[in-house]
Design an enzyme around this catalytic site. Sequence first.
Site, PDB file in Angstrom:
ATOM      1  N   THR A 161      12.590   5.441 -19.172  1.00 48.84           N
ATOM      2  CA  THR A 161      13.330   5.552 -17.922  1.00 48.84           C
ATOM      3  C   THR A 161      14.370   6.655 -18.020  1.00 48.84           C
ATOM      4  OG1 THR A 161      14.685   4.351 -16.293  1.00 48.84           O
ATOM      5  CG2 THR A 161      15.036   3.814 -18.616  1.00 48.84           C
ATOM      6  N   HIS A 172      10.583  -5.002 -10.838  1.00 41.77           N
ATOM      7  CA  HIS A 172      10.127  -4.168  -9.724  1.00 41.77           C
ATOM      8  C   HIS A 172       8.792  -4.638  -9.164  1.00 41.77           C
ATOM      9  CE1 HIS A 172      13.053  -1.280 -11.514  1.00 41.77           C
ATOM     10  NE2 HIS A 172      13.363  -1.196 -10.257  1.00 41.77           N
ATOM     11  N   CYS A 203      -1.845 -15.077   8.815  1.00 43.98           N
ATOM     12  CA  CYS A 203      -1.079 -14.742  10.018  1.00 43.98           C
ATOM     13  C   CYS A 203      -1.439 -13.399  10.638  1.00 43.98           C
ATOM     14  CB  CYS A 203       0.417 -14.786   9.720  1.00 43.98           C
ATOM     15  SG  CYS A 203       1.010 -13.371   8.763  1.00 43.98           S
ATOM     16  N   CYS A 227      -3.174 -10.131   6.357  1.00 44.54           N
ATOM     17  CA  CYS A 227      -3.085 -11.509   5.873  1.00 44.54           C
ATOM     18  C   CYS A 227      -4.057 -12.395   6.638  1.00 44.54           C
ATOM     19  CB  CYS A 227      -1.654 -12.002   6.059  1.00 44.54           C
ATOM     20  SG  CYS A 227      -1.363 -13.707   5.555  1.00 44.54           S
TER      21      CYS A 227
END
Length: 135
Positions: A75, A5, A37, A34
């Site tokens: 879980t 994950h 970009c 970023c």
Amino acid sequence: MIEFHGTSRRLHCLSCGRRLPFTPKLLAHLPPSCARCGGLLKPDFVFFGEGIPLQAYQRAQEETRRADVWLIVGTTGEVMPASYLPVQAKKNGAFLIEINIAPSAYTQSYTDLFLHGPASRWLSALTAAVLPHRT
């Protein structure tokens, strides 16, 4: 260990796909962007509705096919596709050890050994039993 994950130790650019180590400096301007970009950066983990990274999923399936023992830790066993892996491990003959604070979807049907309680306690005990020279 497979980061099925993802991890919060990296950020992921939603525009160019670049992954970079997380540093608090990246949060100086919100939302983080970023440097390459200008795209939006998000933690490099899977949010609901996003797919599991293909490489992690394929590796998890391969390791599941080869496993003699499988640990299920903390879980409910209800979110696909991760919830299918212990089932597949059991079908392949693995011994399933479940560590949980409450029974899960696996406990009655698949778990061979249920260790009731917090993961920190049981994982420490298992580590000490398997690797006694490291305690």
